[in-house]
Design a protein around this motif. Structure first.
Motif, short mmCIF file in Angstrom:
data_model
loop_
_atom_site.label_atom_id
_atom_site.label_comp_id
_atom_site.label_asym_id
_atom_site.label_seq_id
_atom_site.Cartn_x
_atom_site.Cartn_y
_atom_site.Cartn_z
N ARG A 164 12.86 94.90 8.50
CA ARG A 164 13.17 94.02 6.96
C ARG A 164 13.83 92.68 7.54
O ARG A 164 13.39 91.74 6.90
N GLY A 165 14.67 92.69 8.68
CA GLY A 165 14.98 91.65 9.32
C GLY A 165 13.97 90.80 9.76
O GLY A 165 13.95 89.68 9.50
N ALA A 166 13.10 91.43 10.65
CA ALA A 166 11.80 90.40 11.06
C ALA A 166 11.09 89.94 9.82
O ALA A 166 10.63 88.67 10.03
N ALA A 167 11.04 90.58 8.71
CA ALA A 167 10.28 90.13 7.85
C ALA A 167 10.74 88.97 7.04
O ALA A 167 10.01 88.04 6.87
N ILE A 168 12.08 89.12 6.98
CA ILE A 168 12.67 88.19 6.17
C ILE A 168 12.93 86.85 7.16
O ILE A 168 12.87 85.72 6.65
N ARG A 169 12.91 86.96 8.44
CA ARG A 169 13.11 85.95 9.32
C ARG A 169 11.75 85.00 9.35
O ARG A 169 11.80 83.77 9.11
N PHE A 170 10.63 85.67 9.40
CA PHE A 170 9.46 84.93 9.39
C PHE A 170 9.35 84.37 7.81
O PHE A 170 8.52 83.22 7.69
N LEU A 171 9.65 84.97 6.82
CA LEU A 171 9.40 84.75 5.63
C LEU A 171 10.32 83.33 5.21
O LEU A 171 9.90 82.51 4.64
N LEU A 172 11.49 83.41 5.83
CA LEU A 172 12.42 82.25 5.55
C LEU A 172 12.07 81.06 6.24
O LEU A 172 12.18 79.73 5.69
N THR A 173 11.44 81.18 7.46
CA THR A 173 11.14 79.86 8.22
C THR A 173 9.78 79.29 7.57
O THR A 173 9.72 78.10 7.63
N ARG A 174 8.77 80.35 7.14
CA ARG A 174 7.69 79.62 6.33
C ARG A 174 8.01 79.08 5.22
O ARG A 174 7.77 78.12 4.93
N LEU A 175 9.13 79.60 4.34
CA LEU A 175 9.41 79.08 3.30
C LEU A 175 10.17 77.79 3.29
O LEU A 175 10.00 76.97 2.55
N TYR A 176 10.70 77.84 4.33
CA TYR A 176 11.63 76.39 4.74
C TYR A 176 10.73 75.42 5.10
O TYR A 176 10.60 74.39 4.28
N ASP A 177 9.65 75.70 5.97
CA ASP A 177 8.59 74.81 6.16
C ASP A 177 8.09 74.23 4.91
O ASP A 177 7.53 73.17 4.78
N TRP A 178 7.61 75.35 4.23
CA TRP A 178 6.85 75.13 2.98
C TRP A 178 7.37 74.04 1.99
O TRP A 178 6.68 73.13 1.47
N THR A 179 8.61 74.40 1.79
CA THR A 179 9.52 73.55 0.86
C THR A 179 10.03 72.23 1.50
O THR A 179 10.53 71.45 0.69
N HIS A 180 9.80 72.02 2.69
CA HIS A 180 10.21 70.84 3.29
C HIS A 180 9.23 70.03 4.20
O HIS A 180 9.57 68.84 4.56
N GLY B 249 18.04 84.73 14.09
CA GLY B 249 18.56 86.10 14.03
C GLY B 249 19.42 85.94 12.65
O GLY B 249 19.44 85.14 11.85
N PRO B 250 20.18 87.30 12.58
CA PRO B 250 20.70 87.60 11.24
C PRO B 250 21.75 86.34 10.68
O PRO B 250 21.74 85.93 9.47
N LYS B 251 22.44 85.75 11.73
CA LYS B 251 23.53 84.81 11.36
C LYS B 251 22.69 83.45 10.90
O LYS B 251 23.36 82.70 10.27
N GLY B 252 21.52 83.57 11.23
CA GLY B 252 20.69 82.13 10.90
C GLY B 252 20.04 82.31 9.49
O GLY B 252 19.49 81.20 8.85
N LEU C 155 18.45 90.07 1.29
CA LEU C 155 19.33 89.65 2.59
C LEU C 155 20.63 90.23 2.56
O LEU C 155 21.08 90.96 3.46
N ALA C 156 21.24 90.57 1.29
CA ALA C 156 22.36 91.17 1.45
C ALA C 156 22.37 92.55 1.94
O ALA C 156 23.17 92.78 2.67
N GLY C 157 21.34 93.21 1.45
CA GLY C 157 20.92 94.55 1.97
C GLY C 157 20.82 94.71 3.33
O GLY C 157 21.27 95.61 4.10
N LEU D 15 18.27 80.28 4.00
CA LEU D 15 18.01 80.54 2.55
C LEU D 15 18.50 79.55 1.51
O LEU D 15 17.91 79.13 0.57
N GLU D 16 19.72 79.25 2.00
CA GLU D 16 20.53 77.71 1.17
C GLU D 16 19.41 76.86 1.23
O GLU D 16 19.59 76.36 0.25
N GLY D 17 18.92 76.59 2.53
CA GLY D 17 17.92 75.47 2.45
C GLY D 17 16.76 75.62 1.62
O GLY D 17 16.07 74.56 1.37
N CYS D 18 16.64 76.80 1.32
CA CYS D 18 15.25 76.77 0.47
C CYS D 18 15.72 77.14 -1.03
O CYS D 18 14.76 77.20 -1.96
#
Lengths: 326, 326
Positions: A277-293, A144-147, A174-176, A152-155
């Motif tokens: 927007r939150g749900a979009a960034i949640r799936f974007l971030l986990t995918r981006l994290y997996d992609w880069t790790h 969720g939002p706290k995560g 994310l700030a918005g 994003l830091e990890g990416c």
């Protein structure tokens, strides 16, 4: 693939001996699912799904997931029912992994979402929310939002390899999102599925040929969060066409189906754009994290993060539910 | 994984409309299998397996494979039976691929081979050979002796990356195998499975708890070749322990089970060691070829070629069936 752990015949036999579900008739790996190992299990009494929980699942959270499925099924929701062993426990161990047997659900998940899938989906989601109202346990939403900021830091280091300028753009989004996120107590909270993508929803046609939901599966991202956030996940996962366009007809059907069972408050409806927007960034971030790790040669399908960047951009320009056509 | 081609709901529905097998109840990808896409299909009349043939299968050979399964099943062998559409055809097209529906077989393939699996395996293999005796079609074995030199040529450039000196060692083995290979007409020829690994053999326990074969699957390497070569494939695939040791007890049980149905001629028995070397180099070469031609990031499990180098070396030092304990 979705069989990471092989089960020896002796171990399976011993494991089934702890249940009163009949003798083994068939046992095949199931291709669907990416987090855990799933097997279709048939005994002379019926069909089941055996799941071995792999390392991305925290074993201490399994009682929450299994308990929620049990609770929902007892209230008439079609979902996998954990089967208890002779000692009364549903959560056991097999091949060195936590493991559970659940009932088999009929139905087919839609490979291509049609508009007439959305109203039944909305109804089922609302029934899930209603049925979980008196569930006694809670699980914070780690994604969720706290995560999102830690993800994003990890990416940060390698995120721009996926698209130039991506990390800076996500900082802005994310700030918005966090600034506009509903305050605690402003919206109804309960147990949500949080991952209700098409491959987690089975349909069968009714006698008139109309799709009806025959079951919801994969509760392993379920958590305690804003009920309307589950709708936002579905708007992301079900309402975009292959060309990236948002399908307002599908979105309206989803909401209409949902509100036929559980009407939204004005505050929930007003919050939908930021929740999307939150749900979009949640799936974007986990995918981006997996992609880069994830090593490029890993035996895992890496999902495209940029699909969700396009969705995030779409929702970012839609400031009201009305702008989403809702 | 073993789902390479996704099938849309509409395409599946239209496809099933060409059959008289009832309405769709469930449809899940099957994890097992590496060459084709397999789905577990349930209708209100029963269970089936839907296979979409992927690019490594030559469509012109499918009538041989399906015809052989039909022929064997008609003679009482437990194997998938191709289901014919309303027009009488079993081989159809779905999602741009050749496709067929076959009956579902009960049973579980052994993740760990026990000695008591081998006699029933041998019996089933001999029954397959007997039942295929009057099959009217033939298919040359593309992965038989004539195919090995071209495969090794394809590995010449990069084979030594897998193990130093590997290509030169294989040149030596292959020359020896081809020099000792039985002359045409020396041994009985018929339709063979040619790929009877443990994951292609389903077992169920009988009333006394002893394993019996409930079905043989995956006939897509079947071909016309020396019957005893099929035994050699099984000696390779079933009779080595995880530590690389050849298990003579298992090998004897396989032969005893086989000969209880179809006794071997003296010439067949005498040829077993070179047939075993041939089977070892066949699986070594296809694995080596895949290893050196598959990008490291492909979503395919590359199997270790060196497992079969150890087996090849073992058989190379066993000049007679007696030296194999047979």
């Amino acid at each position: 693939m979705a069989v990471y752990t092989e089960v020896s015949d002796e171990a399976l036999r011993a494991f089934l001996g702890d249940y009163d579900i009949g003798g083994l008739v068939a046992f095949r790996g199931i291709a669907e699912g990416v987090e855990n190992s799933n097997y279709a299990l048939r005994t002379d009494r019926g069909d089941y799904v055996l799941t071995l929980y792999e390392k991305r699942v925290d074993p201490t959270e399994l009682p929450y997931f299994l308990g929620l499925m049990d609770h929902l099924a007892a209230r008439g929701l079609a979902c996998p029912v954990p089967v208890r062993g002779r000692d009364g426990d549903a959560l056991r161990e097999l091949a060195g992994r936590p493991a559970a047997i659940c009932t088999f659900l009929e139905g087919v998940w839609p490979r291509r979402v049609r508009p007439d899938h959305l109203a039944p989906l909305g109804q089922s989601l609302a029934r899930l929310h209603d049925a979980s109202g008196d569930f006694p346990a809670n699980r914070p939403n780690a994604l969720g939002p706290k995560g999102w900021a830690p993800l994003l830091e990890g990416c940060r280091e390698r995120g721009d390899e996926v698209a130039p300028g991506l990390v800076a753009e996500l900082d802005g989004h994310l700030a918005g999102i966090l600034a506009a996120w509903p305050a605690a107590g402003a919206l109804p909270v309960g147990q949500i599925h949080a991952d209700l993508f098409p491959d987690n929803v089975f349909f069968l046609d009714d006698a008139a040929g109309r799709p009806r939901v025959s079951g919801l599966i994969d509760f392993y991202f379920a958590c305690t969060d804003l009920l309307a956030y589950d709708i936002a996940v579905c708007l992301n996962a079900w309402c975009f066409e292959a060309d990236g366009m948002f399908n307002v007809t599908k979105a309206r059907s989803l909401l209409t189906g949902y509100e036929g069972v559980r009407p939204l408050s004005l505050a929930e409806r007003a919050a939908l754009p930021v929740l999307c927007r939150g749900a979009a960034i949640r799936f974007l971030l986990t995918r981006l994290y997996d992609w880069t790790h994830t090593p490029a040669d890993a035996l895992v399908t890496r999902k495209d993060p940029l699909e969700y960047l396009r969705k995030l951009r779409f929702f970012a320009q839609a400031e009201t539910a009305g702008a989403l056509g809702l």
